[in-house]
Scaffold this active site. Structure first.
Site, PDB file in Angstrom:
ATOM      1  CE1 TYR A   1      -3.493   2.758   0.745  1.00  0.00           C
ATOM      2  CE2 TYR A   1      -2.128   3.300   2.648  1.00  0.00           C
ATOM      3  CZ  TYR A   1      -3.163   3.609   1.785  1.00  0.00           C
ATOM      4  OH  TYR A   1      -3.866   4.769   1.958  1.00  0.00           O
TER       5      TYR A   1
ATOM      6  CD  GLU B   1      -7.801   7.460   5.023  1.00  0.00           C
ATOM      7  OE1 GLU B   1      -7.708   7.344   6.263  1.00  0.00           O
ATOM      8  OE2 GLU B   1      -6.880   7.165   4.242  1.00  0.00           O
TER       9      GLU B   1
ATOM     10  CD1 TRP C   1      -3.809   1.747   5.767  1.00  0.00           C
ATOM     11  CD2 TRP C   1      -5.882   2.548   5.947  1.00  0.00           C
ATOM     12  NE1 TRP C   1      -4.322   1.894   4.485  1.00  0.00           N
ATOM     13  CE2 TRP C   1      -5.586   2.385   4.574  1.00  0.00           C
ATOM     14  CE3 TRP C   1      -7.142   3.035   6.311  1.00  0.00           C
ATOM     15  CZ2 TRP C   1      -6.494   2.683   3.571  1.00  0.00           C
ATOM     16  CZ3 TRP C   1      -8.054   3.337   5.302  1.00  0.00           C
ATOM     17  CH2 TRP C   1      -7.733   3.161   3.961  1.00  0.00           C
TER      18      TRP C   1
END
Length: 205
Positions: free
Chosen positions: A26, A48, A56
């Site tokens: 990522y 988000e 995350w």
């Protein structure tokens, strides 16, 4: 101090990215690179918001399930979700089953659809892009909130968006290339500063 760290191939990366293969990919291929299109930006904003209060990596690992559950984050389709869809999402163990965040995602799709013709999500982000600043040397130099992200969150809320505070707004700005918070010694820094190796965002897996 938390400087850059060597990843699986020995290249220096932002320290947060070397704890897993998912994070490393990522970081290398997506984080800080430009994202184009309202649907793609809506997906990032939604994820988000779902990440708020969580790590995350949790969202990243659930992203395929999120995409399936939310119709590929196509705004017009999500805007049409009804009570049956909410019940379906709350029963879906593949995603984060948080009612407030689910309802906010649907509301945000409707807010996006209701934007005036001269306003877009990309335009709002661009209007709040901060001036370039020196590359951070260590992670502690990277802010969580800025004046620009506070203003962006206020602007989004003014257009009816929900669950978008200054921290979420800044995380989105980082993720979509509106700020470059790769560390000075991170190998991706030069690429993201130039908009990617070919001047565009890396493909989303």
């Amino acid at each position: 101090m938390t400087p850059a760290a060597a990843g699986s191939d020995g290249k220096l990366r932002c320290g947060w990215s070397v704890s897993s293969a998912e994070y490393e990919r990522y970081h290398d291929e997506e984080w800080g690179r430009p994202v184009h299109g309202e649907a793609a930006l809506f997906e990032r904003l939604s994820l988000e918001a779902f990440q708020s209060g969580l790590s995350w990596i949790t969202i990243l690992r659930k992203r395929p399930a999120f995409r399936e559950a939310f119709a590929g984050f196509e705004p017009s389709r999500v805007a049409a979700f009804d009570d049956e869809d909410v019940a379906r999402l709350l029963a879906d163990a593949g995603i984060v089953r948080n009612r407030a965040k689910i309802l906010a995602t649907i509301a945000n799709a409707r807010a996006l659809a209701a934007l005036p013709p001269e306003v877009s999500l990309a335009g709002l982000l661009e209007a709040h892009r901060p001036a370039p600043r020196p590359a951070p040397v260590e992670l502690q130099e990277v802010p969580a909130i800025t004046a620009e992200s506070t203003a962006l969150a206020k602007a989004l809320r003014g257009h009816g968006f929900r669950f978008v505070g200054p921290t979420t707004a800044y995380a989105m700005m980082q993720a979509t290339g509106y700020v470059n918070d790769h560390l000075a010694s991170c190998w991706v820094r030069a690429e993201t500063a130039a908009g990617g190796p070919d001047g565009a965002a890396a493909p989303v897996p």
